[in-house]
Design a protein around this motif. Sequence first.
Motif, PDB file in Angstrom:
ATOM      1  N   THR A  60      -6.550 -25.456 -79.237  1.00 52.03           N
ATOM      2  CA  THR A  60      -7.743 -24.656 -78.963  1.00 52.03           C
ATOM      3  C   THR A  60      -8.523 -25.230 -77.786  1.00 52.03           C
ATOM      4  O   THR A  60      -8.945 -24.508 -76.876  1.00 52.03           O
ATOM      5  CB  THR A  60      -8.641 -24.597 -80.214  1.00 52.03           C
ATOM      6  N   PHE A  61      -8.709 -26.559 -77.796  1.00 55.33           N
ATOM      7  CA  PHE A  61      -9.415 -27.203 -76.691  1.00 55.33           C
ATOM      8  C   PHE A  61      -8.695 -26.946 -75.370  1.00 55.33           C
ATOM      9  O   PHE A  61      -9.320 -26.605 -74.353  1.00 55.33           O
ATOM     10  CB  PHE A  61      -9.526 -28.708 -76.942  1.00 55.33           C
ATOM     11  N   LEU A  62      -7.383 -27.090 -75.378  1.00 52.71           N
ATOM     12  CA  LEU A  62      -6.612 -26.977 -74.142  1.00 52.71           C
ATOM     13  C   LEU A  62      -6.606 -25.545 -73.607  1.00 52.71           C
ATOM     14  O   LEU A  62      -6.732 -25.323 -72.393  1.00 52.71           O
ATOM     15  CB  LEU A  62      -5.192 -27.475 -74.377  1.00 52.71           C
ATOM     16  N   LEU A  63      -6.465 -24.573 -74.479  1.00 48.82           N
ATOM     17  CA  LEU A  63      -6.452 -23.196 -74.008  1.00 48.82           C
ATOM     18  C   LEU A  63      -7.825 -22.761 -73.503  1.00 48.82           C
ATOM     19  O   LEU A  63      -7.925 -21.999 -72.533  1.00 48.82           O
ATOM     20  CB  LEU A  63      -5.967 -22.269 -75.120  1.00 48.82           C
ATOM     21  N   ARG A  64      -8.881 -23.241 -74.133  1.00 51.27           N
ATOM     22  CA  ARG A  64     -10.220 -22.970 -73.607  1.00 51.27           C
ATOM     23  C   ARG A  64     -10.375 -23.595 -72.217  1.00 51.27           C
ATOM     24  O   ARG A  64     -10.936 -22.978 -71.297  1.00 51.27           O
ATOM     25  CB  ARG A  64     -11.283 -23.523 -74.552  1.00 51.27           C
ATOM     26  N   ALA A  65      -9.871 -24.805 -72.081  1.00 49.87           N
ATOM     27  CA  ALA A  65      -9.928 -25.463 -70.774  1.00 49.87           C
ATOM     28  C   ALA A  65      -9.125 -24.691 -69.744  1.00 49.87           C
ATOM     29  O   ALA A  65      -9.497 -24.618 -68.558  1.00 49.87           O
ATOM     30  CB  ALA A  65      -9.408 -26.893 -70.891  1.00 49.87           C
ATOM     31  N   GLY A  66      -8.010 -24.115 -70.154  1.00 49.25           N
ATOM     32  CA  GLY A  66      -7.197 -23.326 -69.235  1.00 49.25           C
ATOM     33  C   GLY A  66      -7.959 -22.162 -68.632  1.00 49.25           C
ATOM     34  O   GLY A  66      -7.719 -21.784 -67.473  1.00 49.25           O
ATOM     35  N   GLU A  67      -8.896 -21.597 -69.394  1.00 53.08           N
ATOM     36  CA  GLU A  67      -9.731 -20.524 -68.849  1.00 53.08           C
ATOM     37  C   GLU A  67     -10.576 -21.046 -67.690  1.00 53.08           C
ATOM     38  O   GLU A  67     -10.726 -20.383 -66.659  1.00 53.08           O
ATOM     39  CB  GLU A  67     -10.610 -19.939 -69.955  1.00 53.08           C
ATOM     40  N   ALA A  68     -11.158 -22.226 -67.863  1.00 52.65           N
ATOM     41  CA  ALA A  68     -11.968 -22.820 -66.792  1.00 52.65           C
ATOM     42  C   ALA A  68     -11.111 -23.159 -65.581  1.00 52.65           C
ATOM     43  O   ALA A  68     -11.492 -22.905 -64.426  1.00 52.65           O
ATOM     44  CB  ALA A  68     -12.670 -24.067 -67.306  1.00 52.65           C
ATOM     45  N   LEU A  69      -9.943 -23.722 -65.833  1.00 54.12           N
ATOM     46  CA  LEU A  69      -9.075 -24.137 -64.734  1.00 54.12           C
ATOM     47  C   LEU A  69      -8.558 -22.945 -63.937  1.00 54.12           C
ATOM     48  O   LEU A  69      -8.204 -23.080 -62.761  1.00 54.12           O
ATOM     49  CB  LEU A  69      -7.897 -24.939 -65.290  1.00 54.12           C
ATOM     50  N   LYS A  93       1.005 -28.020 -66.553  1.00 57.29           N
ATOM     51  CA  LYS A  93       1.288 -28.545 -67.899  1.00 57.29           C
ATOM     52  C   LYS A  93       1.016 -27.485 -68.960  1.00 57.29           C
ATOM     53  O   LYS A  93       1.785 -27.342 -69.917  1.00 57.29           O
ATOM     54  CB  LYS A  93       0.442 -29.782 -68.157  1.00 57.29           C
ATOM     55  N   LEU A  94      -0.091 -26.756 -68.799  1.00 56.32           N
ATOM     56  CA  LEU A  94      -0.372 -25.674 -69.746  1.00 56.32           C
ATOM     57  C   LEU A  94       0.710 -24.612 -69.689  1.00 56.32           C
ATOM     58  O   LEU A  94       1.133 -24.070 -70.734  1.00 56.32           O
ATOM     59  CB  LEU A  94      -1.733 -25.063 -69.430  1.00 56.32           C
ATOM     60  N   GLN A  95       1.166 -24.293 -68.489  1.00 59.16           N
ATOM     61  CA  GLN A  95       2.190 -23.268 -68.327  1.00 59.16           C
ATOM     62  C   GLN A  95       3.478 -23.655 -69.043  1.00 59.16           C
ATOM     63  O   GLN A  95       4.188 -22.789 -69.580  1.00 59.16           O
ATOM     64  CB  GLN A  95       2.450 -23.031 -66.831  1.00 59.16           C
ATOM     65  N   GLU A  96       3.810 -24.927 -69.073  1.00 63.78           N
ATOM     66  CA  GLU A  96       5.015 -25.378 -69.768  1.00 63.78           C
ATOM     67  C   GLU A  96       4.948 -25.091 -71.263  1.00 63.78           C
ATOM     68  O   GLU A  96       5.966 -24.765 -71.881  1.00 63.78           O
ATOM     69  CB  GLU A  96       5.213 -26.877 -69.549  1.00 63.78           C
ATOM     70  N   ARG A  97       3.765 -25.221 -71.853  1.00 66.04           N
ATOM     71  CA  ARG A  97       3.624 -25.056 -73.291  1.00 66.04           C
ATOM     72  C   ARG A  97       3.230 -23.634 -73.687  1.00 66.04           C
ATOM     73  O   ARG A  97       3.718 -23.086 -74.663  1.00 66.04           O
ATOM     74  CB  ARG A  97       2.571 -26.032 -73.836  1.00 66.04           C
ATOM     75  N   PRO A 154       2.809 -20.326 -71.619  1.00 64.40           N
ATOM     76  CA  PRO A 154       2.866 -19.604 -70.345  1.00 64.40           C
ATOM     77  C   PRO A 154       1.798 -18.515 -70.234  1.00 64.40           C
ATOM     78  O   PRO A 154       1.514 -17.790 -71.202  1.00 64.40           O
ATOM     79  CB  PRO A 154       4.277 -19.008 -70.356  1.00 64.40           C
ATOM     80  N   ASN A 155       1.251 -18.422 -69.031  1.00 64.76           N
ATOM     81  CA  ASN A 155       0.192 -17.457 -68.756  1.00 64.76           C
ATOM     82  C   ASN A 155       0.247 -17.154 -67.262  1.00 64.76           C
ATOM     83  O   ASN A 155       0.118 -18.066 -66.436  1.00 64.76           O
ATOM     84  CB  ASN A 155      -1.168 -18.042 -69.140  1.00 64.76           C
ATOM     85  N   PRO A 156       0.439 -15.902 -66.876  1.00 62.76           N
ATOM     86  CA  PRO A 156       0.546 -15.596 -65.437  1.00 62.76           C
ATOM     87  C   PRO A 156      -0.701 -15.973 -64.649  1.00 62.76           C
ATOM     88  O   PRO A 156      -0.620 -16.220 -63.435  1.00 62.76           O
ATOM     89  CB  PRO A 156       0.780 -14.078 -65.423  1.00 62.76           C
ATOM     90  N   ARG A 157      -1.842 -16.061 -65.292  1.00 62.34           N
ATOM     91  CA  ARG A 157      -3.056 -16.465 -64.587  1.00 62.34           C
ATOM     92  C   ARG A 157      -2.969 -17.911 -64.133  1.00 62.34           C
ATOM     93  O   ARG A 157      -3.522 -18.275 -63.092  1.00 62.34           O
ATOM     94  CB  ARG A 157      -4.277 -16.262 -65.488  1.00 62.34           C
ATOM     95  N   TYR A 158      -2.301 -18.755 -64.937  1.00 54.78           N
ATOM     96  CA  TYR A 158      -2.137 -20.149 -64.534  1.00 54.78           C
ATOM     97  C   TYR A 158      -1.340 -20.240 -63.227  1.00 54.78           C
ATOM     98  O   TYR A 158      -1.715 -20.948 -62.292  1.00 54.78           O
ATOM     99  CB  TYR A 158      -1.399 -20.936 -65.620  1.00 54.78           C
ATOM    100  N   VAL A 159      -0.233 -19.520 -63.179  1.00 60.11           N
ATOM    101  CA  VAL A 159       0.640 -19.584 -62.006  1.00 60.11           C
ATOM    102  C   VAL A 159      -0.064 -18.998 -60.787  1.00 60.11           C
ATOM    103  O   VAL A 159       0.021 -19.552 -59.675  1.00 60.11           O
ATOM    104  CB  VAL A 159       1.953 -18.835 -62.280  1.00 60.11           C
TER     105      VAL A 159
END
Length: 571
Positions: free
Chosen positions: A171-180, A200-204, A206-211
């Motif tokens: 939960t912490f990491l996915l919330r952080a992914g929104e900020a990143l 690193k988030l994308q490896e676990r 995947p989210n097209p917004r990360y890429v």
Amino acid sequence: MHRRTVVRIGATSLGLLPLLPATAFGNSPSVPAAAKPTWLLDLIKRNDQHLSQARAYRITDPGSPAFGGFIDGDDIPNPHSTAGFVRQAACSMACPESGFYRSRELLAEVGPAVQYLLKIQHTDGTIDLLSTNFHSTPDTGFLVKRLVPAYTLLERSGTPGREPVLAALKTFLLRAGEALSVGGIHTPNHRWVVCAALAKLQERWPNPRYVARVDEWLAEHIDMDADGQYNERSTLIYSPLTNRLLITIAKGLNKPELLDYVRRNLAMTLYYVHPNGEVVTEASGRQDKALVGTLEGYYYPYRYMALRDTNGQMAAMCRLIEQTALPKLVGYLDYLLEEPALWNELPAAGPLPTHYGKEFGRSGLVRIRRGDWDSTILSANPVWLTFSRGNAVLQGLRVAASFFGKGQFQTEKIIREGNRWVLTQSLEGPYFQPFSKADIAEDGDWEKMPREKRRQSEVQRLDSNVTITEADGGLTIQIDMSGTDGVPVALELIFRSGGTLAGVSSHPMRDKAFLFNEASGTYTLQGDTITFGPGRAEHKNVQLRGALPAMDAPTVYLTGFTPFRHTLRLS
């Protein structure tokens, strides 16, 4: 040292640098992992020791708003110390060789630590770096790029009861992914911190917004100059960090072209090594400028590239780091555990450069090494030369004159003339004539009559030339300062603390200051000796007006007056 490591238990205890996945190199087939080597087993034991020390800084009062968090050196609970503990604990719980393997007791401390991170995480997904940055995307990235591998190690560990802790950490990491995915940065390396965290988030998860966000940052290109150095020139902190980040991005998002930048920087760094295994830091543009440090931050990149490319020189650098900084590698244990392919034997060592004179023009320095001694010549820096022989280190030469409050010497460029390196500076000290009557301020306000509009007269000059030549197992430095006669001059030889000086006399009024008027002097530390001379002591004014304050180190002074012509030999 690092601005993020003001934790009482230290950077090597918490480990504040990036990690990589457990796959092999790039997209190649997985390389069978060898058994854990002896050096890795040693690091696992050290991590246990550091973890035991770290647990003492946990807030254990259930009534405290910061329950489960960890304090820093100022007794302030903070996310960085807490995340560091989570990473350490994950390493230990994942290792059968650890005394904390699958420890339910330790897991019972990791759970509240993760809950603390969730509690202090802002609604936008960011965390604060309490010393300076608030709602900070890059500092969130620094945590995420290490906590995703911690998640993986804890998941692999098989520790009973880990599922609720993993769910909270996710939960912490996915919330952080929104900020990143949307947040901004401050410095060049912050771009790659954010990108590596997203990789690193994308490896676990995947989210097209990360890429898409990574590609947006990478479109700015990598900030590498022709020398192979990154923009910040931070050889102790941010250059090795950037290498680790680029490897993470290259691996996680299938961008092997990024590894070319890593190769170039690692090749350049071969020439930034002192004979005792320390790294040259004097040209840094960041907070590690002139700090004493070793090469442990480069170990993962050198090992990764040595195995990927079967590169003997990079393998030799790994072995050098193991010899000179092995205990400090505990701060990178998570990298080494998450990627078992790194446990394989290194290629045969190739020869490292130990005999060279090499110019790095974009960084403004020249590196000279001849076996057990080396020297750095620097431009745009009041410390314009360093010299070391083994453990004996002359941290810097500086020279200044009492010339209109601006006589601290530094050269804008280093000029090569055959086998000599020439540094120059020209200064003027003018006086100023009355303002023209038509332009005089009626109210007599001095600020309304700027000096640059006044005619100059009685202009004084100070021309300084320093010529550096290799000779007799060391260097000959010729200093010539002339133009205006009778100007006091002080040349500083600034040595590292802890050694013994001979042939010099203590200054009668200043601590750690020594006057030198003998034919030769010596400085010895741990069996290694630098010889210098001849001396010169025509006055005792070693803190000239307009010169930089004395460094907090044993400093030998040569003093005189212009025209000041002196030849100093170092060996």
